[in-house]
Scaffold this active site. Structure first.
Site, PDB file in Angstrom:
ATOM      1  N   GLU A  40      90.665 -15.905   6.552  1.00 26.80           N
ATOM      2  CA  GLU A  40      91.553 -15.162   5.658  1.00 26.80           C
ATOM      3  C   GLU A  40      93.018 -15.502   5.920  1.00 26.80           C
ATOM      4  O   GLU A  40      93.797 -15.724   4.993  1.00 26.80           O
ATOM      5  CB  GLU A  40      91.350 -13.648   5.836  1.00 26.80           C
ATOM      6  CG  GLU A  40      89.932 -13.184   5.567  1.00 26.80           C
ATOM      7  CD  GLU A  40      89.036 -13.163   6.803  1.00 26.80           C
ATOM      8  OE1 GLU A  40      88.210 -12.243   6.906  1.00 26.80           O
ATOM      9  OE2 GLU A  40      89.162 -14.060   7.669  1.00 26.80           O
ATOM     10  N   ASN A  65      87.654 -20.437   9.312  1.00 25.50           N
ATOM     11  CA  ASN A  65      88.105 -20.133  10.663  1.00 25.50           C
ATOM     12  C   ASN A  65      88.197 -21.416  11.481  1.00 25.50           C
ATOM     13  O   ASN A  65      87.420 -22.352  11.290  1.00 25.50           O
ATOM     14  CB  ASN A  65      87.224 -19.080  11.342  1.00 25.50           C
ATOM     15  CG  ASN A  65      85.746 -19.397  11.361  1.00 25.50           C
ATOM     16  OD1 ASN A  65      85.191 -19.923  10.412  1.00 25.50           O
ATOM     17  ND2 ASN A  65      85.083 -19.035  12.447  1.00 25.50           N
ATOM     18  N   CYS A 123      88.726  -8.995   9.906  1.00 26.06           N
ATOM     19  CA  CYS A 123      89.052  -8.328  11.168  1.00 26.06           C
ATOM     20  C   CYS A 123      90.326  -7.503  10.987  1.00 26.06           C
ATOM     21  O   CYS A 123      91.005  -7.592   9.958  1.00 26.06           O
ATOM     22  CB  CYS A 123      89.220  -9.362  12.286  1.00 26.06           C
ATOM     23  SG  CYS A 123      90.769 -10.304  12.220  1.00 26.06           S
TER      24      CYS A 123
END
Length: 130
Positions: free
Chosen positions: A55, A42, A86
């Site tokens: 991701e 991230n 998420c």
């Protein structure tokens, strides 16, 4: 790639995460159908919305190199809970791999495995469009 190596690749990305605001590092390792693996972490931003999840970083790297079909993804976090993708990441993953295997890891290295349909039932995808 062996399952344990994929999990290790995701975990290794935790130290590369840029998360000065949430302090919640996430690492991902995405395996393509041909066995190629793309990793991601991230990357946060002070304006919040320009940030990108691990991701989606891995997906963007894979797609930018010409890969469009994925076998599985491992997602690692440093919390006691399993690190699941998420909602936005679930939708992005669905675009390319509606039946993707999703391996979610916690700080202890324990895993819980899902399929993308488990995480995003009745999803919307390209097949809905004319």
């Amino acid at each position: 790639m062996e399952r344990e190596a994929l999990k290790a690749a995701a975990t290794a990305m935790l130290d590369k995460a840029y998360c000065p605001y949430s302090h919640f590092p996430v690492g991902a390792a995405l395996e393509c159908d041909d066995g190629t693996v793309y990793t991601g972490c991230n990357v946060e931003n002070a304006a919040y919305s320009p940030g990108i999840c691990a991701e989606r970083t891995a997906v963007a790297k894979a797609v930018s190199e010409g890969h469009r079909r994925f076998r599985r993804i491992a997602i690692a976090g440093r919390s006691t809970q399993f690190c699941t993708p998420c909602g936005v990441c679930r939708q992005v993953l669905r675009e390319f791999a509606p039946d993707l295997e999703v391996i979610c890891l916690n700080a202890a290295g324990e895993e819980r495995t899902y399929t993308l349909p488990d995480l995003l039932p009745d999803s919307f995808g390209p097949d809905f469009l004319p």
